[in-house]
Design an enzyme around this catalytic site. Sequence first.
Site, PDB file in Angstrom:
ATOM      1  N   HIS A  96       4.190  -7.075  -7.608  1.00  0.00           N
ATOM      2  CA  HIS A  96       5.183  -6.200  -8.230  1.00  0.00           C
ATOM      3  C   HIS A  96       5.416  -6.636  -9.675  1.00  0.00           C
ATOM      4  O   HIS A  96       5.608  -7.835  -9.926  1.00  0.00           O
ATOM      5  CB  HIS A  96       6.504  -6.246  -7.446  1.00  0.00           C
ATOM      6  N   GLY A 120      11.793  -2.406   3.511  1.00  0.00           N
ATOM      7  CA  GLY A 120      12.511  -1.960   2.328  1.00  0.00           C
ATOM      8  C   GLY A 120      11.561  -1.683   1.169  1.00  0.00           C
ATOM      9  O   GLY A 120      10.339  -1.768   1.297  1.00  0.00           O
ATOM     10  N   ARG A 170       3.259  11.308   6.767  1.00  0.00           N
ATOM     11  CA  ARG A 170       3.224   9.869   6.473  1.00  0.00           C
ATOM     12  C   ARG A 170       2.882   9.036   7.704  1.00  0.00           C
ATOM     13  O   ARG A 170       2.091   8.091   7.625  1.00  0.00           O
ATOM     14  CB  ARG A 170       4.576   9.455   5.895  1.00  0.00           C
TER      15      ARG A 170
END
Length: 195
Positions: free
Chosen positions: A108, A142, A64
Amino acid sequence: MFTVAVLISGTGSNLRALLEAATDPEFPARVVVVGADREADGLLHAERFGIPSFVVPWRGAAERAEWGEELHRQLQVWQPDLVVLSGLMRLLPPDVVAAWSPRLINTHPAYLPEFPGAHAVRDAIAAGATRTGASVIVVDDGVDTGPILAQERIAVVAGDDEHLLHERIKPVERRLLIDVVRRIATGELQLAPTV
Protein backbone atom coordinates in the site's frame (compact mmCIF):
# COMPACT_ATOMS: atom_id res chain seq x y z
CA MET A 1 10.93 -24.10 -2.03
CA PHE A 2 8.57 -21.45 -0.64
CA THR A 3 6.04 -20.58 -3.36
CA VAL A 4 4.27 -17.30 -4.08
CA ALA A 5 1.27 -16.33 -6.21
CA VAL A 6 0.97 -12.67 -7.21
CA LEU A 7 -2.29 -10.96 -8.15
CA ILE A 8 -2.22 -7.75 -10.19
CA SER A 9 -4.43 -5.28 -12.06
CA GLY A 10 -1.91 -3.01 -13.76
CA THR A 11 1.69 -2.66 -14.90
CA GLY A 12 3.11 -4.98 -12.25
CA SER A 13 6.19 -3.01 -11.16
CA ASN A 14 6.17 -4.73 -7.75
CA LEU A 15 5.70 -8.08 -9.48
CA ARG A 16 8.70 -7.42 -11.73
CA ALA A 17 10.86 -6.53 -8.72
CA LEU A 18 9.83 -9.74 -6.96
CA LEU A 19 10.52 -11.81 -10.09
CA GLU A 20 13.96 -10.22 -10.39
CA ALA A 21 14.71 -10.88 -6.73
CA ALA A 22 13.69 -14.52 -7.18
CA THR A 23 16.28 -15.01 -9.93
CA ASP A 24 18.93 -14.90 -7.20
CA PRO A 25 19.55 -18.52 -6.15
CA GLU A 26 19.91 -17.27 -2.55
CA PHE A 27 16.41 -15.76 -2.49
CA PRO A 28 14.23 -18.24 -0.56
CA ALA A 29 10.99 -17.88 -2.55
CA ARG A 30 9.79 -18.39 -6.12
CA VAL A 31 6.78 -16.93 -7.90
CA VAL A 32 4.83 -19.87 -9.34
CA VAL A 33 1.85 -18.08 -10.87
CA VAL A 34 0.58 -14.59 -11.65
CA GLY A 35 -3.12 -13.80 -11.76
CA ALA A 36 -5.00 -10.70 -12.86
CA ASP A 37 -8.53 -9.34 -12.93
CA ARG A 38 -8.09 -8.17 -16.54
CA GLU A 39 -5.61 -8.37 -19.41
CA ALA A 40 -3.07 -6.29 -17.48
CA ASP A 41 0.25 -5.07 -18.85
CA GLY A 42 1.98 -6.69 -15.88
CA LEU A 43 1.20 -10.15 -17.26
CA LEU A 44 4.03 -9.53 -19.73
CA HIS A 45 6.47 -9.75 -16.81
CA ALA A 46 5.20 -13.25 -16.04
CA GLU A 47 5.60 -14.21 -19.69
CA ARG A 48 9.15 -12.83 -19.86
CA PHE A 49 10.16 -14.77 -16.75
CA GLY A 50 8.42 -17.96 -17.89
CA ILE A 51 5.83 -17.87 -15.11
CA PRO A 52 2.33 -19.25 -15.79
CA SER A 53 -0.50 -16.75 -15.54
CA PHE A 54 -4.29 -16.61 -15.49
CA VAL A 55 -6.99 -13.97 -15.81
CA VAL A 56 -10.27 -13.98 -13.93
CA PRO A 57 -12.09 -11.02 -15.50
CA TRP A 58 -13.88 -8.65 -13.15
CA ARG A 59 -17.54 -8.55 -14.16
CA GLY A 60 -18.82 -6.05 -11.63
CA ALA A 61 -19.70 -5.83 -7.97
CA ALA A 62 -22.92 -7.80 -8.43
CA GLU A 63 -20.84 -10.84 -9.38
CA ARG A 64 -18.06 -10.26 -6.82
CA ALA A 65 -18.71 -13.53 -4.97
CA GLU A 66 -18.56 -15.61 -8.17
CA TRP A 67 -15.43 -13.78 -9.27
CA GLY A 68 -13.84 -14.54 -5.90
CA GLU A 69 -14.77 -18.22 -6.14
CA GLU A 70 -13.08 -18.52 -9.53
CA LEU A 71 -10.01 -16.65 -8.28
CA HIS A 72 -9.84 -19.01 -5.29
CA ARG A 73 -10.12 -22.06 -7.59
CA GLN A 74 -7.27 -20.78 -9.74
CA LEU A 75 -5.07 -20.23 -6.68
CA GLN A 76 -5.89 -23.67 -5.31
CA VAL A 77 -4.44 -25.24 -8.44
CA TRP A 78 -1.03 -23.84 -7.48
CA GLN A 79 -1.26 -24.18 -3.67
CA PRO A 80 1.08 -21.24 -3.02
CA ASP A 81 2.56 -20.75 0.42
CA LEU A 82 1.82 -17.01 0.11
CA VAL A 83 -0.48 -14.84 -2.01
CA VAL A 84 0.70 -11.29 -2.72
CA LEU A 85 -1.75 -8.62 -3.84
CA SER A 86 0.46 -6.34 -5.87
CA GLY A 87 -1.70 -3.61 -7.28
CA LEU A 88 -4.84 -5.75 -7.48
CA MET A 89 -7.48 -3.02 -7.46
CA ARG A 90 -10.34 -5.18 -6.21
CA LEU A 91 -11.51 -6.01 -2.71
CA LEU A 92 -11.45 -9.76 -2.27
CA PRO A 93 -14.69 -11.35 -1.07
CA PRO A 94 -14.66 -12.44 2.60
CA ASP A 95 -14.61 -16.15 1.67
CA VAL A 96 -11.39 -15.69 -0.31
CA VAL A 97 -9.79 -13.70 2.52
CA ALA A 98 -10.83 -16.38 5.02
CA ALA A 99 -9.35 -19.12 2.83
CA TRP A 100 -5.92 -17.52 2.42
CA SER A 101 -5.32 -15.10 5.29
CA PRO A 102 -2.90 -14.67 7.00
CA ARG A 103 -0.94 -16.03 4.01
CA LEU A 104 -2.38 -13.12 2.01
CA ILE A 105 -0.45 -9.85 1.95
CA ASN A 106 -0.79 -6.50 0.23
CA THR A 107 1.38 -3.50 -0.54
CA HIS A 108 0.00 0.00 0.00
CA PRO A 109 1.42 3.43 -0.97
CA ALA A 110 0.87 5.09 2.42
CA TYR A 111 1.98 4.81 6.02
CA LEU A 112 -1.04 2.93 7.32
CA PRO A 113 -3.37 3.49 9.04
CA GLU A 114 -3.02 6.87 7.33
CA PHE A 115 -4.68 7.15 3.91
CA PRO A 116 -6.25 3.73 3.33
CA GLY A 117 -8.07 2.97 0.10
CA ALA A 118 -7.48 3.20 -3.62
CA HIS A 119 -6.37 6.85 -3.73
CA ALA A 120 -3.81 6.95 -0.92
CA VAL A 121 -1.27 9.14 -2.70
CA ARG A 122 -3.89 11.59 -3.94
CA ASP A 123 -5.41 11.69 -0.45
CA ALA A 124 -2.04 12.47 1.14
CA ILE A 125 -1.48 15.39 -1.26
CA ALA A 126 -5.04 16.68 -0.74
CA ALA A 127 -4.62 16.54 3.04
CA GLY A 128 -1.46 18.62 2.88
CA ALA A 129 0.54 15.83 4.52
CA THR A 130 4.25 16.48 4.97
CA ARG A 131 4.97 12.75 5.28
CA THR A 132 3.40 9.61 3.91
CA GLY A 133 4.99 6.24 3.26
CA ALA A 134 4.68 2.67 2.10
CA SER A 135 3.33 -0.35 3.95
CA VAL A 136 3.03 -4.11 3.60
CA ILE A 137 0.12 -5.66 5.48
CA VAL A 138 -1.76 -8.90 6.02
CA VAL A 139 -5.09 -8.68 4.21
CA ASP A 140 -8.20 -8.86 6.35
CA ASP A 141 -11.86 -8.07 5.57
CA GLY A 142 -11.36 -4.32 5.95
CA VAL A 143 -9.87 -1.81 3.54
CA ASP A 144 -6.15 -1.70 4.35
CA THR A 145 -6.81 -2.52 8.01
CA GLY A 146 -4.83 -5.75 8.45
CA PRO A 147 -1.75 -6.21 10.64
CA ILE A 148 1.23 -4.19 9.45
CA LEU A 149 4.28 -6.29 8.51
CA ALA A 150 6.59 -3.47 7.40
CA GLN A 151 6.42 0.22 6.64
CA GLU A 152 8.62 3.20 5.99
CA ARG A 153 8.10 6.96 6.01
CA ILE A 154 8.57 9.09 2.90
CA ALA A 155 8.63 12.89 2.92
CA VAL A 156 6.22 14.87 0.79
CA VAL A 157 8.36 17.60 -0.77
CA ALA A 158 7.52 20.96 -2.32
CA GLY A 159 6.31 20.54 -5.86
CA ASP A 160 5.08 16.98 -5.36
CA ASP A 161 1.99 16.06 -7.28
CA GLU A 162 0.30 12.66 -7.17
CA HIS A 163 2.50 11.20 -9.91
CA LEU A 164 5.84 12.47 -8.57
CA LEU A 165 5.09 11.33 -5.03
CA HIS A 166 3.88 7.92 -6.18
CA GLU A 167 7.05 7.44 -8.24
CA ARG A 168 9.13 8.05 -5.08
CA ILE A 169 6.97 5.65 -3.04
CA LYS A 170 7.17 2.76 -5.52
CA PRO A 171 10.84 1.83 -4.97
CA VAL A 172 10.30 1.77 -1.21
CA GLU A 173 7.18 -0.37 -1.63
CA ARG A 174 9.13 -2.82 -3.80
CA ARG A 175 12.01 -3.04 -1.32
CA LEU A 176 9.65 -3.62 1.61
CA LEU A 177 7.72 -6.29 -0.31
CA ILE A 178 10.85 -8.22 -1.26
CA ASP A 179 12.12 -8.08 2.31
CA VAL A 180 8.78 -9.21 3.78
CA VAL A 181 8.52 -12.14 1.35
CA ARG A 182 12.10 -13.14 2.19
CA ARG A 183 11.44 -12.96 5.94
CA ILE A 184 8.20 -14.95 5.66
CA ALA A 185 9.89 -17.58 3.49
CA THR A 186 12.76 -18.06 5.93
CA GLY A 187 10.46 -18.14 8.97
CA GLU A 188 11.96 -14.97 10.40
CA LEU A 189 8.51 -13.34 10.14
CA GLN A 190 5.57 -15.37 11.42
CA LEU A 191 2.09 -14.62 10.10
CA ALA A 192 -0.61 -14.68 12.75
CA PRO A 193 -4.31 -15.19 11.95
CA THR A 194 -6.23 -11.93 11.50
CA VAL A 195 -9.35 -13.13 13.32
